[in-house]
Enzyme design. Structure first.
Site, PDB file in Angstrom:
ATOM      1  N   GLN A 241       0.980  -1.367  -0.139  1.00  0.00           N
ATOM      2  CA  GLN A 241       0.208   0.173  -0.031  1.00  0.00           C
ATOM      3  C   GLN A 241       0.975   1.567  -0.025  1.00  0.00           C
ATOM      4  OE1 GLN A 241      -1.349  -1.287   4.386  1.00  0.00           O
ATOM      5  NE2 GLN A 241      -1.705   0.769   4.272  1.00  0.00           N
ATOM      6  N   CYS A 247      -4.908   0.560   3.716  1.00  0.00           N
ATOM      7  CA  CYS A 247      -4.905  -0.976   4.022  1.00  0.00           C
ATOM      8  C   CYS A 247      -6.299  -1.517   3.761  1.00  0.00           C
ATOM      9  CB  CYS A 247      -5.129  -1.242   5.373  1.00  0.00           C
ATOM     10  SG  CYS A 247      -5.807   0.100   6.845  1.00  0.00           S
ATOM     11  N   PHE A 291     -13.478   1.792   6.001  1.00  0.00           N
ATOM     12  CA  PHE A 291     -13.830   0.747   6.768  1.00  0.00           C
ATOM     13  C   PHE A 291     -14.380  -0.764   6.174  1.00  0.00           C
ATOM     14  CE2 PHE A 291     -13.795   2.811  10.719  1.00  0.00           C
ATOM     15  CZ  PHE A 291     -13.403   1.831  11.640  1.00  0.00           C
ATOM     16  N   TYR A 335     -21.609  -8.644   8.335  1.00  0.00           N
ATOM     17  CA  TYR A 335     -20.227  -8.405   9.613  1.00  0.00           C
ATOM     18  C   TYR A 335     -20.487 -10.281  10.186  1.00  0.00           C
ATOM     19  CZ  TYR A 335     -18.354  -3.830  10.912  1.00  0.00           C
ATOM     20  OH  TYR A 335     -17.504  -2.997  10.909  1.00  0.00           O
ATOM     21  N   HIS A 393      -5.923  -1.328  11.609  1.00  0.00           N
ATOM     22  CA  HIS A 393      -5.264  -1.463  10.595  1.00  0.00           C
ATOM     23  C   HIS A 393      -6.529  -2.605   9.874  1.00  0.00           C
ATOM     24  CE1 HIS A 393      -2.382  -3.032   7.720  1.00  0.00           C
ATOM     25  NE2 HIS A 393      -2.132  -3.867   7.894  1.00  0.00           N
TER      26      HIS A 393
END
Ligand SMILES: *[C@@H]1O[C@H](CO)[C@@H](O)[C@H](O)[C@H]1NC(C)=O
Ligand SMILES: *[C@@H]1O[C@H](CO)[C@@H](O)[C@H](O)[C@H]1NC(C)=O
Length: 449
Positions: A241, A247, A291, A335, A393
Site C-alpha cells: 500500500q 489498508c 472501514f 459482519y 489496521h
C-alpha cells in the site's frame, strides 16, 4: 407522501470527509430515531452533498442487539460500523450515514444523536434517496481532543534496544529490522498503519457462542489455509500500500479477489483497484482510512469495484476517474456473527471455511512493525524512541492452525506491506484470545463473479 419541513434538521454541515470521525458507541446510538429521506427516485450516482427537500419520514427503534422495528411493526436489522456510524435494513430499504461530528481547533465534538447526510436505497439497490437521521431524544454530546505528536515529520530511527527487548522477553515471534522504515517519517508510518486513531471505540465483547456453533466447530478441521487447499491456492498475491492509509481498500479488494477465485475454481483471477476506492468512495476517507464493511460490502454492492489495470494504484489521494471502467459487484456482505459485536473465534472459523477469506481489523502497536516470523502477540513493550500511537489496521484472514511443537493456536493473515515484510507478506497471530482485537470485527463479502 408527506413533505416534511427540514427545520428539525438544521445541520450546518455539508458532507465533509476527514480523518477525525465521531466516537459514537452502541449505547449512544440505540434508541428511537427519525429517518428523513428525499424523493426515492435516484440511482447510484445520486449526489447528496446537498440534501434536497425531505419527502419521507420513518420512525425506527434500534434495539439490542441488532433488531430494528419501524412504526408499522416491520422488523429488520441494524449494525454499528465501529464507532463511526450505523446501517439499518428495514421494510425493504437500507440506510447508511456517518454519525455527525464537528471539529473546532483540536477538539472533536461527537453529536451521536444526529447523522451526516448519507444514502438510502431499497435492498435491490434501486430507488436511491439522500438520507439523514435524528434521534427522538437528544443524547449526550461528547468531545475529545485530537492528540498531536510533535515529531510526526521526523524520520523514523531504529531503536536497537527496543528490538533486543522484544526478542529477549519472549520466543513466540521474532522482531527484525526493515531498512526501508528509516526512509519514512513517523507520519508515513502512522498512515500506513491505518491512520491516526482519533478515538478508541469501547470494544464490544466477543459475541456469545451458541450450542449449535460449538457443535459445528467440533467438526471443523484442525487447520485451514486458502493458500493451499489440497494443493490449490485461492489467494491473490501480496501487494504494497505504500505510505497511504489504504489498508482497508487493499484488505477489501484482496477479500473479493480470493472469493472470486474460490467461486470460479480459479477460472477468474481478477485484481481489483484500491486506487478506485481511495479516489472515488464517499464511504471512506481516501488515504486517511476507511472501514472494510463499507468498502468490500456497501461500496462494492452500491457502485461496484473496478479492475487494477483500469485504475492503477498511485498510493495518494486523487480525483475519481472510474467512469469508463467495468464495474464488479458484491452480492452479500455482513459482519461475522450478523452485526458488529457478535464476532468470535468459532464463527470466524466456520465463515472462513464455508465462504473464503475474511477481512479483519487489528490494533497495530509499535512492536508489530518489526514482526518477522512466528506467532505474534503484543509484547506490551513501547518504543519510547518512536512514539507511534495506537492505530487501526485492516488485513485479510486466510487460515488458521496450531504450532506443532508448542500447540499455540494462530490465525494466518495477509498484510499489505509487500512480500518482504513478515512471512512472505503474511503474519501469524495468536488465536482464541482476541489478540489486538483481531476477533472483534471480521467482515465477509461475497462477490458476483
Ligand atoms: C469514546 O467513547 C467511549 C465511550 O463513551 C469512551 O470510553 C472513550 O474514552 C472515548 N474515546 C475518546 C478518544 O474520547
Ligand atoms: C500444500 O499442503 C500439502 C499438505 O499439507 C503439502 O504437502 C504441500 O507441500 C503444500 N503445497 C504447497 C505449495 O505449499
Amino acid at each position: 407522501m408527506l413533505l416534511w419541513v427540514v427545520a428539525a434538521l438544521t445541520l450546518a454541515v455539508g458532507v465533509t470527509w476527514a480523518d477525525t470521525p465521531a466516537n459514537c458507541t452502541f449505547d449512544d446510538i440505540r434508541g428511537d430515531w427519525l429517518l428523513y429521506e428525499t424523493e426515492r427516485t435516484g440511482d447510484a450516482g445520486i449526489d447528496c452533498d446537498d440534501m434536497g427537500p425531505i419527502i419521507h419520514r420513518t420512525e425506527v427503534s434500534l434495539m439490542y442487539p441488532n433488531i430494528a422495528v419501524d412504526e408499522y411493526g416491520n422488523r429488520g436489522t441494524w449494525t454499528m460500523i465501529y464507532n463511526q456510524g450505523f446501517e439499518i435494513k428495514v421494510a425493504g430499504r437500507s440506510y447508511f450515514a456517518f454519525s455527525l461530528w464537528e471539529k473546532t481547533g483540536d477538539t472533536v465534538l461527537s453529536i451521536c444523536d444526529k447523522t451526516l447526510t448519507g444514502w438510502s436505497r431499497d435492498i435491490t439497490v434501486r430507488n436511491w434517496a439522500c438520507y439523514r437521521a435524528q434521534k427522538k431524544e437528544q443524547g449526550p454530546r461528547k468531545s475529545h481532543e485530537l492528540r498531536l505528536m510533535a515529531q510526526e515529520n521526523s524520520l523514523y530511527k531504529y531503536n536497537k534496544a527496543y528490538l533486543n527487548d522484544i526478542n529477549s522477553q519472549q520466543s513466540n515471534w521474532v522482531a527484525d529490522v526493515y531498512p526501508e522504515y528509516e526512509r519514512m517519517t513517523l507520519m508515513d508510518h502512522l498512515r500506513r498503519n491505518g491512520g491516526r486513531a482519533s478515538a478508541t471505540a469501547s470494544r464490544m465483547h466477543p459475541g456469545p457462542i451458541s450450542f449449535m456453533t460449538r457443535l459445528r466447530d467440533l467438526s471443523l478441521p484442525e487447520s485451514w489455509d486458502w493458500r493451499n487447499v489440497s494443493g490449490t491456492n485461492y489467494v491473490s498475491p501480496v501487494r504494497n500500500q505504500g505510505n497511504c492509509g489504504s489498508c482497508y481498500a487493499f484488505a477489501s479488494m484482496g477479500g473479493l479477489e480470493s472469493r472470486v477465485r474460490i467461486l470460479t475454481n480459479n477460472h477468474q483471477k481478477p485484481v481489483f483497484a484500491p486506487q478506485d476506492v481511495v479516489g472515488c468512495s464517499k464511504l471512506s476517507q481516501g488515504c486517511e482510512g476507511g472501514f472494510p464493511f463499507l468498502i468490500a460490502g456497501r461500496y462494492a454492492q452500491d457502485v461496484g469495484v473496478v479492475l487494477e489495470n483500469c485504475y492503477p494504484y498511485e498510493g495518494k489521494d486523487d480525483t475519481c476517474t472510474r467512469s469508463s471502467c467495468t464495474k464488479h459487484y458484491t452480492a452479500y456482505y455482513r459482519y461475522v456473527g450478523g452485526y458488529y459485536g457478535a464476532c468470535n473465534e468459532e464463527e470466524m472459523k466456520i465463515a472462513l471455511i464455508k465462504g473464503g477469506p475474511l477481512i479483519v481489523g487489528l490494533e497495530v502497536y509499535d512492536d508489530f512493525l518489526h514482526y518477522k516470523s512466528g506467532i505474534y502477540h503484543h509484547t506490551g513493550l513501547r518504543d519510547s524512541f518512536n512514539p507511534l500511537e495506537l492505530t487501526n489496521h485492516a488485513v485479510l484472514l486466510v487460515g488458521y492452525g496450531e504450532d506443532e511443537t508448542t500447540g499455540e493456536k494462530y490465525w494466518s493473515v495477509k498484510n499489505s506491506w509487500g512480500e518482504g515484510w513478515g512471512e512472505d507478506g503474511y503474519f501469524r497471530i495468536r488465536r482464541g484470545v482476541d489478540e489486538c482485537a483481531i476477533e472483534s470485527m471480521a467482515v465477509e463479502a461475497v462477490p458476483i463473479p
